[in-house]
Design an enzyme around this catalytic site. Structure first.
Site, mmCIF file in Angstrom:
data_model
loop_
_atom_site.group_PDB
_atom_site.id
_atom_site.type_symbol
_atom_site.label_atom_id
_atom_site.label_comp_id
_atom_site.label_asym_id
_atom_site.label_seq_id
_atom_site.Cartn_x
_atom_site.Cartn_y
_atom_site.Cartn_z
ATOM 1 N N CYS A 1 0.704 -0.969 0.159
ATOM 2 C CA CYS A 1 -0.341 0.124 -0.139
ATOM 3 C C CYS A 1 0.570 1.287 0.233
ATOM 4 C CB CYS A 1 -0.883 -0.058 0.782
ATOM 5 S SG CYS A 1 -2.157 0.585 1.026
ATOM 6 N N HIS B 1 -3.903 -5.610 1.200
ATOM 7 C CA HIS B 1 -3.124 -5.929 2.573
ATOM 8 C C HIS B 1 -3.144 -6.969 2.908
ATOM 9 C CE1 HIS B 1 -2.560 -1.676 3.412
ATOM 10 N NE2 HIS B 1 -3.598 -1.657 3.493
ATOM 11 N N GLU C 1 -1.610 -8.505 4.462
ATOM 12 C CA GLU C 1 -1.207 -8.469 5.985
ATOM 13 C C GLU C 1 -2.561 -8.929 7.041
ATOM 14 O OE1 GLU C 1 -0.958 -6.289 4.594
ATOM 15 O OE2 GLU C 1 -0.771 -3.943 5.151
#
Ligand code: ADP
Ligand code: MG
Lengths: 228, 79, 729, 79
Positions: free
Chosen positions: A85, A202, A204
């Site tokens: 990002c 993302h 994560e």
């Protein structure tokens, strides 16, 4: 595996990515942007957020932080670098990846789950996935509209440097599945040697069955597999 | 001295914001807008008093930070 | 003292003080004030800062309980959630600024409430927002929606706090006065909650954060003044937010709080340096002396008046322990923030402000605060509305009515909004926007907090007391539906001009109802905000007492959402359905009739029903759960079907109740539960003496009503998801 | 015709971007930058051929969409 997670003023997903690395069995440590050195590490991560408020251009000011010199040096010597990002935006501004990330075509920030097709499973970042596999992970950004000049785009395609593309749940590219208007639905790209990966989504935030699913875990497992 | 900097997208680089503004204008009933391009405009107040030096300094700032020369070009004026 | 610049009647009036209030000021000062002093009285005695019309009534709220660590009065309230942790939360309005400049108004509203929470030593973990806009057809509405949503997102996204829930309604009464209420929830160590009382004469007063400009001077007075056409001319008073600086301020403050350095801390919100210094001094029963020459400013030639009244954002005032200045300097320098020593705590009990060696302000703090005007304004109760018999209302065909309701502005999906909010950052969002309450995990524990904002203004205008109670109860139900134990609320009372007895009647009625509900549910009020004069040219908004509720989940894996996730689940409605249509959404949207008494609230029944439902969720008997609110049963079931992507086959309504009243009546104290174990659910309900009825089963990809038509989920989804994006495009 | 529009923050209005850019420039070693203000710059391509009409139209666009007149002012040039 040791991972250095760089923190800039305005970073805000550094903890998310540290948790994801830990879930995959890695040992992450935070590095402050003002530090000129990065201790011995197997991986460098530039996390998401709004470094310097995203003022001027996303990632522009962070790309000139003292620590970025060390990132450049380590990257030149082959240490893998992952930018997510805002981290992707910073790596582009720092010249580690080609192209540019423009305002989303809708001109609105977008936070939602998207589907990505894994375009390459031969890298340190993606070896736990199958080529063509479709994964579900979120995006959260206002400027993720990837663009590059035709030569760069051609090179990315010819050399298989597109890492992920936005697709429908069935794995097809489709304008409705592209959250930001990126050229050729590009969600993430590698550098020439596939040691640097930048992506807007993302992974994560998709590493926990109770908060967004686990489709993103593969990226961190890949890194641990390759770099243990 | 005062410096002004115009940072604009290079020709051929897609400008989603400009495009969207163009759409919005026609939505508001403004006809005949063929295209819109959007750029940035910076005004710097400098301690430097030598015009040439100021210009050189601001150009260096543009190269280093103010413009992304991959997609943008810039124009500096010193007053 | 500097010479007096002629305080005329006109000047006093411009400062929003009445003749009586000015007379009181003269008595307190025992001399003519300077202009700067007048400015200070003006903001401190504004409705916004002094709560002069609402204070007597706010005192009636229950504010204590075994879990309350901090009730109203500080920057935010705090409750104990175990494990040595506290949940800190508050709601705040930024209505008028958002109407004038929607992006910056909403953004700075978010910035302000975040500061209120981290000032207490809490790390913000979630934001919520309650929005009210005018008629979608009004020429300004679209622009306001777009600006407000972008502003809330712009600030929250940048600072990295997820925006997880909210509510958005439209009604012509908000055409000239939109409502933007923002709530923040944070986590702190229960034994390290920071307060704003100055202590220790001789301790230094530090200013940290952004520089002071001429932003929003008179903002606090503006927020208390009725709008007129002219007030648009006050435009330069809008503040611009800088979320990046706030992020630095947040991290720096939390870092400093981890040291043993702070005596008191207070953010500079409305009325900036004035209210922060006055409040700190007042709470400590002490004085403060400030030297404005040391205040970091970004404009030249600012007067004491301007510096004291500026509402520049992203600033904090601190009193530090002796010798701790160095620690503060080091930490703020690391975060590249201005930190200036601007004064000292004194024993005088006076606020003394110097500039260029001159004393410009010298006000005794205690009377400024304690003797601030207090009004018990005349109020008349709202006229009672007739009870409308369901049989006397228009009977629409259920599927047709469902389609209309699911696509109406109030019920249509707000995905277009929350898609612009980063609701995931932190990776602790267990339930995202779109459910009953958002659920956010408490780091490093098995717990989670559930949170929600609610208010049904059409009930409040129909019967303020019932409406006030209903707002509280609906949050309690929403928390219950996700398996949380409701702990406490914060509230934002948005009303019209309190000087009108009818409006004052609404205020009094709503507060009474809210207080009663809070007491019955052991659900105290720990913080809140009041926004009055939401009125343009004599047209007030619907009474809108927004309630923000927070609840605790002990085991975050045990919460359920509202989605029907598989076929074959039995749908059961818990609670009794009589078919109440007065003041319902059905009546408004289908019959075009905003009339009738609202559904009555039975607080004992609410409690009994909610406790049962929470038990069903926690014991795993409920696979999905949704409370029944706007639009009634069929809307609730449709929302469950859309959320999970599985439809339902529904039984025919019981005899003796009109079909449309069964499906769309808004009787309270009801939930729909989907279960694998219907016998277990029915047994538990029977033991609790709560009525239930089987509604049908989850099945296929459409909603089918026995003897009443069907609709596919695809069609329903297109209607539900379509309205807002289409409206905004 | 071509129109250019400069949109700048009114004097006194906080410019977080400008402040941050100024900060970054000094961090990069550019001394003597007293202040930076950041604005927008738009280039419009118009079908209109009458200069006065074009100017009036662009001003209307600024009032309606291109500038946020609560906090920004604008300057229009037609070529
Ligand atoms: N402004 C907003 N921001 C974020 N979420 C919102 C907003 N408006 C509505 N929502 C979400 O939309 C869903 C439906 O809202 P609402 O109809 O008010 O729910 P309920 O009837 O349960 O009170 C909720 O999950 C709510 O959090
Ligand atoms: Mg609900």
């Amino acid at each position: 595996m040791k991972a250095a997670v760089i923190s800039f003023p305005g970073s805000n997903r550094e903890r998310d990515i540290m948790m994801a690395l830990e879930r995959a069995g890695a040992r992450p440590a935070l590095v402050w942007h003002g530090d000129a050195e990065i201790a011995d590490t197997d991986l460098i991560v530039v996390p998401g957020g709004f470094s310097y408020g995203d003022y001027l251009r996303c990632g522009a000011m962070a790309a000139h932080s003292p620590v970025m010199k060390a990132v450049n040096e380590k990257s030149a010597r082959g240490t893998p670098v992952l930018g997510v990002c805002n981290g992707f935006q910073i790596l582009i501004e720092a010249g580690l990846l080609p192209g540019a990330l423009m305002r989303n075509a809708s001109l609105r920030f977008v936070c939602r789950q998207v589907h990505l097709r894994v375009e390459d499973s031969q890298s340190v970042f993606t070896n736990a996935y199958e080529k063509g596999q479709v994964i579900r992970v979120p995006v959260a950004h206002g400027e993720g509209n990837y663009t590059a000049d035709p030569d760069t785009l051609k090179k990315l395609e010819d050399r298989g440097l597109v890492a992920f593309r936005y697709v429908s749940p069935e794995g097809k590219t489709d304008p409705d599945a592209n959250p930001n208007g990126s050229t050729d639905a590009i969600a993430g790209i590698f550098n020439d040697s596939k040691t640097v990966l930048g992506l807007m989504p993302h992974p994560e935030d998709a590493t926990d069955p109770h908060a967004g699913g686990t489709d993103g875990l593969g990226m961190f497992k890949s890194l641990v597999n390759a770099l243990h | 001295m005062k410096a002004t900097v115009h940072v604009t997208l290079k020709p051929g680089v897609l400008d989603p914001q400009g495009t969207a503004i163009g759409h919005a204008l026609s939505g508001l009933g403004f006809a005949g807008v063929n295209s819109v391009r959007m750029g940035k405009f910076l005004e710097l107040d400098l301690a430097e008093t030598d015009k040439a030096k100021a210009e050189a300094a601001v150009k260096a700032m543009c190269e280093k930070l103010l413009a992304n020369t991959v997609i943008e070009s810039y124009r500096v004026e010193i007053r | 003292m500097i010479p007096n610049s002629k305080i005329t009647d006109e000047v006093v009036k411009e400062h929003g003080l009445t003749q009586d209030e000015y007379a009181l000021l003269l008595k307190i000062m025992d001399r003519e004030p300077t202009l700067a002093e007048l400015g200070i009285f003006s903001v401190m005695w504004s409705e916004h800062c002094s709560y002069k019309s609402s204070r007597v009534w706010l005192k009636t709220f229950p504010v204590s309980g075994p879990k309350v660590l901090q009730g109203p009065g500080e920057n935010a309230g705090a409750v104990d959630i175990g494990d040595g942790l506290a949940a800190v939360f508050k709601i705040e309005s930024h209505n008028h600024p958002s109407f004038i400049e929607p992006y910056q108004g909403a953004a700075t509203g978010v910035g302000g409430i975040l500061r209120d929470v981290f000032t207490m030593g809490a790390r913000p973990i979630a934001n919520l927002n309650a929005l009210r806009f005018g008629d979608p057809k009004h020429p300004k509405t679209k622009h306001l929606v777009s600006g407000v949503v972008a502003g809330i997102g712009g600030y929250g996204n940048c600072i990295g706090v997820p925006t997880v829930a909210g509510e958005t309604n439209f009604h012509p009464s908000y055409n000239g006065n939109i409502l933007v209420n923002a709530m923040t929830v944070g986590l702190a160590r229960a034994d390290r909650i920071f307060k704003a009382a100055a202590r220790g004469p001789g301790n230094r007063v530090l200013y940290v954060g952004a520089k002071t400009g001429r932003d929003g001077i008179h903002g606090a007075t503006m927020a208390s003044a009725e709008f007129t056409e002219e007030s648009e001319a006050k435009r330069p008073t809008v503040q611009v937010g800088d979320p990046f600086t706030e992020k630095l301020l947040l991290e720096a403050c939390l870092e400093l709080m981890a040291e043993d350095a702070i005596v008191a801390i207070q953010d500079m919100g409305a009325a900036g340096l004035t209210s922060s210094s006055v409040e700190m001094a007042a709470r400590g029963g002490l004085g403060i002396e400030l030297n404005l020459d040391h205040v970091p400013v970004r404009e030249t030639g600012m007067t004491a008046y301007e510096i004291m009244l500026s509402e520049s954002q992203e600033r904090m005032l601190l009193v530090v322990k002796p010798g701790a200045e160095k620690i503060a300097e080091r930490i703020f320098a690391k975060w590249e923030l201005d930190c200036a020593d601007i004064g000292v705590v004194t024993e005088t009990g006076h606020l003394v402000v110097k500039k260029n060696g001159q004393t410009e302000i010298d006000i005794p703090v205690a009377p400024l605060v304690d003797q601030s005007p207090l009004y018990r304004r005349p109020h008349v109760p709202s006229p009672r509305r007739p009870v409308i018999k369901a049989a006397n209302t228009k009977a629409a065909e259920p599927i047709a009515a469902l389609k209309k309701l699911m696509g109406c502005p109030d019920l249509a999906s707000k995905r277009w909004i929350w898609d612009q909010y980063d609701h995931l950052v932190g990776n602790d969002t267990i339930q995202t926007p779109g459910g009953d309450a958002a659920v956010v995990r408490v780091r490093d524990t098995r717990k989670a907090l559930a949170m929600v904002v609610d208010c049904t203004p059409r009930y409040c205008v129909a019967d303020p007391k019932t409406g006030g109670a209903q707002a509280v109860v609906e949050t309690w139900r929403n928390l219950t539906a996700v398996g949380a134990e409701p702990i406490a609320i914060t509230d934002n009372l948005n009303f019209g001009n309190p000087e009108r007895p009818e409006i004052m009647g609404q205020i009094v009625g709503c507060i009474e109802g809210m207080g009663e509900a809070c007491r019955a549910l052991d659900y105290p009020v720990i913080s809140g905000n009041v926004s009055l004069y939401n009125e343009t040219n004599g047209q007030g908004i619907l009474p809108t007492p927004v309630v923000g509720g927070v609840g605790l989940i002990d085991e975050y894996t045990k919460t359920v959402g509202l989605g029907l996730s598989k076929p074959g689940l039995t749908l059961i409605v818990i609670g009794e359905t009589k078919g109440w249509l007065g003041a319902s959404l059905y009546l408004r949207e289908i019959a075009g009739w905003e009339e009738g008494a609202p559904p009555p609230i039975d607080l004992k029944l609410e409690r009994k029903t909610g406790d049962l439902v929470r038990g069903l969720v926690r014991s795993g008997k409920a696979a999905a759960c949704h409370d029944v609110s706007d639009g009634g049963l069929l809307v609730a079931i449709a929302e469950m079907a859309l959320a999970g992507g599985i439809g339902a086959k529904l039984d025919a309504p019981p005899a003796g109740i009109p079909v449309h009243a069964w499906w769309f009546g808004e009787d309270q104290a009801r939930y729909v539960v989907a279960t694998d174990d219907p016998a277990g659910v029915l047994e538990a309900a029977k033991a609790a003496k709560v009525p239930t009825r089987r509604l049908g089963e989850s099945a296929s990809r459409s909603l089918t009503l026995e003897g009443g038509g069907a609709i596919s989920l695809d069609e329903l989804r297109a209607i539900h998801e379509g309205w807002l994006p289409k409206y905004m495009s």
